[in-house]
Design a protein around this motif. Structure first.
Motif, mmCIF file in Angstrom:
data_model
loop_
_atom_site.group_PDB
_atom_site.id
_atom_site.type_symbol
_atom_site.label_atom_id
_atom_site.label_comp_id
_atom_site.label_asym_id
_atom_site.label_seq_id
_atom_site.Cartn_x
_atom_site.Cartn_y
_atom_site.Cartn_z
ATOM 1 N N CYS A 166 4.392 0.661 1.831
ATOM 2 C CA CYS A 166 4.283 -0.293 2.938
ATOM 3 C C CYS A 166 4.118 -1.722 2.433
ATOM 4 O O CYS A 166 3.403 -1.966 1.446
ATOM 5 C CB CYS A 166 3.074 0.044 3.811
ATOM 6 S SG CYS A 166 3.090 1.725 4.464
ATOM 7 N N ALA A 167 4.772 -2.645 3.126
ATOM 8 C CA ALA A 167 4.454 -4.059 2.964
ATOM 9 C C ALA A 167 3.100 -4.286 3.631
ATOM 10 O O ALA A 167 2.922 -3.962 4.795
ATOM 11 C CB ALA A 167 5.536 -4.906 3.620
ATOM 12 N N ASP A 168 2.143 -4.828 2.876
ATOM 13 C CA ASP A 168 0.765 -4.877 3.373
ATOM 14 C C ASP A 168 0.161 -6.262 3.157
ATOM 15 O O ASP A 168 -0.182 -6.636 2.029
ATOM 16 C CB ASP A 168 -0.077 -3.816 2.668
ATOM 17 C CG ASP A 168 -1.495 -3.728 3.217
ATOM 18 O OD1 ASP A 168 -1.891 -4.609 4.004
ATOM 19 O OD2 ASP A 168 -2.212 -2.776 2.861
ATOM 20 N N SER A 206 0.863 -1.178 0.000
ATOM 21 C CA SER A 206 0.000 0.000 0.000
ATOM 22 C C SER A 206 0.899 1.226 0.000
ATOM 23 O O SER A 206 2.040 1.178 0.478
ATOM 24 C CB SER A 206 -0.917 0.033 1.232
ATOM 25 O OG SER A 206 -2.006 -0.863 1.093
ATOM 26 N N VAL A 207 0.385 2.330 -0.529
ATOM 27 C CA VAL A 207 1.146 3.576 -0.610
ATOM 28 C C VAL A 207 0.352 4.679 0.082
ATOM 29 O O VAL A 207 -0.818 4.899 -0.238
ATOM 30 C CB VAL A 207 1.413 3.975 -2.072
ATOM 31 C CG1 VAL A 207 2.260 5.255 -2.128
ATOM 32 C CG2 VAL A 207 2.103 2.843 -2.830
ATOM 33 N N VAL A 208 0.980 5.344 1.030
ATOM 34 C CA VAL A 208 0.369 6.491 1.696
ATOM 35 C C VAL A 208 0.962 7.759 1.084
ATOM 36 O O VAL A 208 2.181 7.956 1.122
ATOM 37 C CB VAL A 208 0.591 6.476 3.212
ATOM 38 C CG1 VAL A 208 -0.080 7.695 3.863
ATOM 39 C CG2 VAL A 208 0.047 5.184 3.821
ATOM 40 N N ILE A 209 0.098 8.596 0.517
ATOM 41 C CA ILE A 209 0.527 9.847 -0.110
ATOM 42 C C ILE A 209 0.413 10.971 0.909
ATOM 43 O O ILE A 209 -0.652 11.179 1.500
ATOM 44 C CB ILE A 209 -0.345 10.176 -1.338
ATOM 45 C CG1 ILE A 209 -0.268 9.050 -2.360
ATOM 46 C CG2 ILE A 209 0.073 11.515 -1.954
ATOM 47 C CD1 ILE A 209 -1.279 9.209 -3.502
ATOM 48 N N THR A 210 1.496 11.685 1.119
ATOM 49 C CA THR A 210 1.498 12.817 2.053
ATOM 50 C C THR A 210 1.784 14.091 1.273
ATOM 51 O O THR A 210 2.839 14.218 0.638
ATOM 52 C CB THR A 210 2.560 12.634 3.150
ATOM 53 O OG1 THR A 210 2.311 11.410 3.848
ATOM 54 C CG2 THR A 210 2.533 13.791 4.126
#
Length: 246
Positions: A76-78, A43-47
């Protein structure tokens, strides 16, 4: 299209936005990369907000590009999403173990590298932050990552406002082995590391750190045994808390 031979790490960014359209297009295209079992274990969290970038900065030793870049991506490893899917489909997941973390981390890093290649093609600059796994619990708390989600890579992304010199690389012969691994003899080390050690900037690095060799700069100052052991313990504790280790 940029050549890999001229790839540079960009830490200074122009005051220019990276559009949602461009970013989403690159993230979508990067998802075509290799993935274990076609599960896309990342997963990718965009900030984008200054507030959130300021919160993340201490986890990356307050490196200025974290707050100065238009976009920060935490990859993230998800195995949470896949586990949730399994439970919703009358299947019992068994992914709360170290092997599953390695598989998910591999997926996440493959995705990260593919994204970097695509960003190069668009003329974007980026910096890969290895600090992501140094103090992962801070990142987990800030981004509200649930169990079976572990941050493994961070990219600061934006339009370059610098053209730094190319960093040196070892010759190909230093890391290619034919058929079986051939261990290194002192003469091999002398040959493969001669260019790196003779670079003026690396010799200056030794001087300002009062070290006899470049290797001592790495072992005694940059990546010390004490720091490696302390951060390894923190990483193991976080993996346990996130459900990847018993």
């Amino acid at each position: 299209m940029k050549s890999l031979s001229t790839r540079r790490t960009i830490r200074k960014y122009a005051d220019r936005d990276v559009s949602d359209e461009l970013l989403n297009r690159l993230l979508t295209a990067a998802a075509r990369t290799q993935t274990m079992g076609n599960l896309q274990l990342y997963s990718v969290v965009i900030t984008r907000s200054n507030e959130m970038k300021s919160k993340l900065a201490p986890a990356h030793f307050n490196q200025p590009m974290v707050t100065n870049a238009p976009v920060v991506l935490t990859i993230c490893a998800d195995f949470n999403r896949t586990s949730q899917w399994a439970r919703c489909r009358k299947a019992e997941p068994g992914y709360n173990n170290f092997l599953s973390f390695i598989n998910a981390a591999t997926d996440a890093l493959l995705f990260t590298q593919t994204f970097c290649n695509l960003a190069d093609e668009e003329g974007l600059g980026y910096c890969y932050l290895g600090t992501t796994v140094y103090m992962p619990q801070q990142i987990i708390d800030i981004l509200h990552l649930p169990k079976l989600v572990m941050p493994v890579a961070t990219l600061t992304v934006g339009w370059p406002d610098e053209e730094p010199p190319l960093s040196d690389r070892l010759p190909t012969a230093a890391f290619i082995h034919s058929e079986t691994y051939h261990d290194y003899q002192p003469a091999d080390i002398d040959t493969y590391y001669h260019y790196k050690e003779q670079l003026p900037e690396n010799q200056h690095f030794c001087e300002i750190n009062h070290k006899e060799t470049l290797a001592q700069v790495f072992t005694d100052i940059r990546y010390t045994r004490k720091d490696n052991e302390a951060m390894s313990e923190g990483l193991l504790q976080t993996l346990k808390k996130q459900g990847f280790l018993d």
